[in-house]
Enzyme design. Structure first.
Site, PDB file in Angstrom:
ATOM      1  N   HIS A  38      69.265  31.870  74.743  1.00  0.00           N
ATOM      2  CA  HIS A  38      68.118  31.677  75.633  1.00  0.00           C
ATOM      3  C   HIS A  38      66.969  30.959  74.942  1.00  0.00           C
ATOM      4  O   HIS A  38      65.838  31.040  75.394  1.00  0.00           O
ATOM      5  CB  HIS A  38      67.671  33.029  76.202  1.00  0.00           C
ATOM      6  CG  HIS A  38      68.784  33.725  76.921  1.00  0.00           C
ATOM      7  ND1 HIS A  38      69.243  33.297  78.140  1.00  0.00           N
ATOM      8  CD2 HIS A  38      69.569  34.764  76.568  1.00  0.00           C
ATOM      9  CE1 HIS A  38      70.254  34.081  78.512  1.00  0.00           C
ATOM     10  NE2 HIS A  38      70.464  34.966  77.572  1.00  0.00           N
ATOM     11  N   ASN A  92      62.600  70.072  39.361  1.00  0.00           N
ATOM     12  CA  ASN A  92      62.371  68.966  40.313  1.00  0.00           C
ATOM     13  C   ASN A  92      63.463  69.029  41.360  1.00  0.00           C
ATOM     14  O   ASN A  92      64.613  69.314  41.008  1.00  0.00           O
ATOM     15  CB  ASN A  92      62.525  67.611  39.618  1.00  0.00           C
ATOM     16  CG  ASN A  92      61.291  67.229  38.869  1.00  0.00           C
ATOM     17  OD1 ASN A  92      60.347  68.004  38.795  1.00  0.00           O
ATOM     18  ND2 ASN A  92      61.317  66.038  38.304  1.00  0.00           N
ATOM     19  N   GLY A  93      63.136  68.696  42.596  1.00  0.00           N
ATOM     20  CA  GLY A  93      64.180  68.612  43.614  1.00  0.00           C
ATOM     21  C   GLY A  93      64.208  69.835  44.499  1.00  0.00           C
ATOM     22  O   GLY A  93      63.202  70.546  44.637  1.00  0.00           O
ATOM     23  N   TRP A 135      54.997  68.517  43.670  1.00  0.00           N
ATOM     24  CA  TRP A 135      54.731  67.917  44.980  1.00  0.00           C
ATOM     25  C   TRP A 135      55.399  68.861  45.958  1.00  0.00           C
ATOM     26  O   TRP A 135      56.620  68.946  46.012  1.00  0.00           O
ATOM     27  CB  TRP A 135      55.353  66.533  45.031  1.00  0.00           C
ATOM     28  CG  TRP A 135      54.841  65.664  46.137  1.00  0.00           C
ATOM     29  CD1 TRP A 135      53.774  64.819  46.080  1.00  0.00           C
ATOM     30  CD2 TRP A 135      55.393  65.524  47.443  1.00  0.00           C
ATOM     31  NE1 TRP A 135      53.627  64.178  47.284  1.00  0.00           N
ATOM     32  CE2 TRP A 135      54.598  64.590  48.138  1.00  0.00           C
ATOM     33  CE3 TRP A 135      56.468  66.108  48.112  1.00  0.00           C
ATOM     34  CZ2 TRP A 135      54.848  64.218  49.454  1.00  0.00           C
ATOM     35  CZ3 TRP A 135      56.713  65.749  49.425  1.00  0.00           C
ATOM     36  CH2 TRP A 135      55.909  64.797  50.084  1.00  0.00           C
ATOM     37  N   CYS A 154      57.798  65.599  42.068  1.00  0.00           N
ATOM     38  CA  CYS A 154      57.559  66.421  40.877  1.00  0.00           C
ATOM     39  C   CYS A 154      57.897  65.687  39.586  1.00  0.00           C
ATOM     40  O   CYS A 154      58.635  64.704  39.580  1.00  0.00           O
ATOM     41  CB  CYS A 154      58.418  67.671  40.958  1.00  0.00           C
ATOM     42  SG  CYS A 154      58.182  68.576  42.479  1.00  0.00           S
ATOM     43  N   ARG A 159      53.855  59.362  40.314  1.00  0.00           N
ATOM     44  CA  ARG A 159      54.820  59.854  41.296  1.00  0.00           C
ATOM     45  C   ARG A 159      54.138  60.630  42.426  1.00  0.00           C
ATOM     46  O   ARG A 159      54.755  60.876  43.462  1.00  0.00           O
ATOM     47  CB  ARG A 159      55.858  60.756  40.608  1.00  0.00           C
ATOM     48  CG  ARG A 159      56.758  60.003  39.639  1.00  0.00           C
ATOM     49  CD  ARG A 159      57.636  60.946  38.867  1.00  0.00           C
ATOM     50  NE  ARG A 159      58.524  61.707  39.727  1.00  0.00           N
ATOM     51  CZ  ARG A 159      59.693  61.304  40.164  1.00  0.00           C
ATOM     52  NH1 ARG A 159      60.130  60.108  39.855  1.00  0.00           N
ATOM     53  NH2 ARG A 159      60.443  62.068  40.936  1.00  0.00           N
ATOM     54  N   GLU A 174      63.479  44.013  60.137  1.00  0.00           N
ATOM     55  CA  GLU A 174      62.932  44.438  58.849  1.00  0.00           C
ATOM     56  C   GLU A 174      63.298  43.430  57.750  1.00  0.00           C
ATOM     57  O   GLU A 174      62.463  43.101  56.907  1.00  0.00           O
ATOM     58  CB  GLU A 174      63.444  45.852  58.520  1.00  0.00           C
ATOM     59  CG  GLU A 174      63.016  46.413  57.190  1.00  0.00           C
ATOM     60  CD  GLU A 174      61.497  46.482  56.982  1.00  0.00           C
ATOM     61  OE1 GLU A 174      60.717  46.290  57.925  1.00  0.00           O
ATOM     62  OE2 GLU A 174      61.096  46.691  55.813  1.00  0.00           O
TER      63      GLU A 174
END
Ligand code: F6R
Length: 622
Positions: free
Chosen positions: A518, A109-110, A83, A2, A27, A495
């Site tokens: 190994h 937002n949130g 969002w 958002c 966003r 990663e």
């Protein structure tokens, strides 16, 4: 994710607000709206879809008699891109949201964690809700406090409402009877004041108003701010005024797109605390409970699953590997991992007793989609973990669990990876819950640790960046990087090595530390930096033995260790500490210095980290 823009000043603000929203489009969002206050009336326009739809809805307001919006004379207003988290993507759920009397409008937002209990309480008190969102609770709470106090003080009402809320959010409120002020509050999500001559902006990111002013005040956690034209008053939750320096933003337009960072990748590394918080917060509504009611996979079905198969590619595969350890440790369900491109061609044995999890941030990776399709055709329940709505993965799956990292522009995945790992932890805990494998006390401990992760990621970035940069300076001209780890440290190494290859083009390899003897030990000499993930865990002694073997070959050991772990510091040449957490959760912290190591190495080599050669962000071909 958002976006918020608010304005109070002397100019008509409708188009300023929409221009601000445009700057927050990157966003990602699924609907948008704005509210304007003029002549004692608040008028709103909301629309599903992109800003073109909002603009079209604004153009249509003549027919609806929304005079303030149509004539664009209002000099105070709020706007928002949404969002969806709570509630579907509909016009009713788009912000701004009003109270019962339509006197108070808010944008948020949130996530409000305690939204269910607050909604129950407000409904019992006679409040009527018009959306499914958690955000609407805030306008009703402000209404309740404003009416109860009966003193006409909007700031005090917002302060009282703020005290009732739990979660991770920022909001801005506007009241019909206060045409000269907006009141905002911040808890974890960003909120920034933009000050100009005779006008003030309040937004979730600087680009929303940077064309108008570069004088800003950063609102801090727990603060409430009352803005009027050209001025701002900040208080703490008890009402005590807080002094803030006005800062000047020096970014050029291009830097503004990147939130002031030199590259998208660095911006996205810094967005990880937020991305993880957005992914986990509302799925952990109670101290000892995981909520996965959004999945079509019911608790009954999940408790009967005999085996889990995870299919993914690249970084998403590494997130799956972390998930495997978490699920097997907590839920005791056997998990198999497969690289999607291999799985689809080996005629796999899979069927109705299996849960197949496809992880793909883009939701469009051809191999992952094909693997999911195959499993589904053979009767397995397929769960997609993805970051983007409406993508093919959401159509190829029976259930979808969204990560909420926001749009990732850097080709090398960072914040989508940590959000995927967070989603896998949620899945592991939920499976343990429905299968009765973890008691409430242990669940409460793990959930508390999960909720602390966003601030620990932040701490990791802040505490390790300089040190990692110095290490990169010592090694950026090297010809090879080697990564060693065991157990849940191994996917972190894989990663880290992938990030190094992708953006610095330095060959790198990651191995299970027990495998070193190994074969790969032959590669090591005194010129080889060896990155060892050596967090506190049941296998730390074994990792330390491997560190000793590596050092005996003259290699330079860079260890990632848990805060305060003296043994690792004694064993390694250089140690980067990450905060302590439950050992299964360590990967989400330990990977951050490895992202930074790849980043600084590539930058020292003068490379374009956002668009590495030969790579695409979305791989829609096999
Ligand atoms: C590495 C990276 C890739 C992707 C892989 C899968 O930084 O981004 O390895 O992880 O191409 O992509 P998604 O998650 O979109 O399926």
């Amino acid at each position: 994710m958002c976006g918020i823009v608010g304005y109070v000043g002397g100019r008509p603000c409708r188009d300023l607000l929409i221009a601000g929203l445009e700057k927050l489009e990157y966003r990602g969002y699924d609907s948008a709206g704005l509210s304007l206050l003029e002549n004692g009336r608040i008028e709103s326009v909301r629309a599903v879809g992109n800003l073109a739809n909002l603009r079209a809805a604004v153009a249509d307001t003549d027919d609806r008699g929304a005079v303030a919006v149509a004539e664009a004379d209002a000099t105070i207003g709020l706007a928002h891109t949404r969002w969806a988290t709570h509630g579907r993507v509909t016009e009713e759920n788009a912000h701004p949201h009003g109270d019962c009397a339509d006197e108070i409008h808010i944008v948020l937002n949130g996530i409000i964690e305690n939204h269910s209990e607050l909604r129950r309480d407000l409904t019992a008190d006679g409040h009527v809700f018009s959306s499914e969102t958690d955000a609407e609770i805030v306008s009703h709470l402000i209404e309740r406090h404003y009416n109860d106090a009966d003193d006409g003080d909007l700031t005090v009402a917002v302060q009282a409402a703020f005290g009732d809320l739990r979660g991770h959010y920022a909001f801005v409120a506007m009241h019909r009877d206060h045409p000269d002020m907006l009141v905002g509050a911040r808890q974890e999500c960003p909120l920034i004041i933009g000050l100009a001559d005779g006008e003030t902006f309040l937004a979730s990111a600087i680009p929303a108003f940077m064309r108008e002013t570069r004088a800003i005040i950063q609102v801090e956690n727990g603060e409430i701010v009352t803005v009027r034209a050209g001025e701002a008053l900040v208080i703490d939750p008890h009402g005590t005024p807080r002094e803030h320096e006005v800062e000047q933003v020096t970014w050029d337009d291009e830097a503004a797109e990147r939130g002031g960072y030199t590259t998208y990748m660095m911006k996205e590394i810094h967005e990880q605390p937020d991305a993880v918080a957005e992914t986990i917060t509302d799925r952990l509504p109670e101290v000892d409970e995981v909520d996965m009611s959004e999945l079509a996979l019911t608790p009954e079905m999940a408790s009967k699953v005999r085996r889990i198969i995870i299919v993914a590619c690249g970084t998403s595969y590494h997130a799956g590997l972390v998930g495997r350890y978490a699920i097997e440790t907590w839920a005791r369900v056997p998990v198999e991992m497969d690289i999607a491109s291999e799985y689809r061609y080996r005629d796999p044995v899979v069927g109705p007793d299996d849960l197949v999890v496809g992880i793909t941030q883009s939701g469009e990776t051809a191999d992952t989609l094909a693997a999911m399709r195959l499993a589904r055709e053979r009767g397995a329940h397929v769960l997609a973990i993805t970051n983007l709505m409406g993508t093919q993965a959401t159509r190829e799956a029976d259930s979808v669990l969204f990560t909420r990292a926001g749009l990732e522009i850097g080709v090398a995945a960072t914040k989508t990876f940590t959000s995927q790992v967070a989603a896998m932890y949620l899945l592991g805990l939920w499976l343990a819950q429905v299968r009765g494998k973890i008691g409430p006390d242990r669940m409460a401990e793990l959930i508390a640790e999960m909720k602390a992760l966003p601030s620990k990621i932040d701490e990791t970035i802040e505490s390790s960046d300089e040190k990692v940069r110095a290490i990169a300076r010592s090694h950026f001209e090297g010809r090879f990087f080697f990564y060693l780890g065991r157990h849940i440290g191994l996917p972190v190494c894989l990663e880290g090595a992938l990030k190094m290859k992708e953006i610095s083009y330095i060959p790198s390899d990651a191995y299970a530390a027990g495998e070193m003897k190994h074969g790969p030990i032959a590669l090591l000499d005194e010129t080889t930096p060896v990155v060892c993930v050596a967090n506190d865990s049941p296998v730390l002694d074994k990792v330390l033995s491997n560190v000793a073997e590596v050092r005996a070959r003259g290699a330079d050991v860079i260890a990632i260790a848990t805060d305060g772990s003296v043994r690792v510091a004694e064993a390694a040449d250089q140690t980067i500490y990450v905060p302590r957490t439950d050992w299964v959760l360590q990967p989400i912290l330990a990977v951050v210095p490895l992202q930074l190591l790849a980043y600084h190495t590539a930058r020292l080599l003068g490379l374009n980290v956002d668009q590495p050669r030969n790579l695409a962000k979305t791989v829609t071909v096999e």
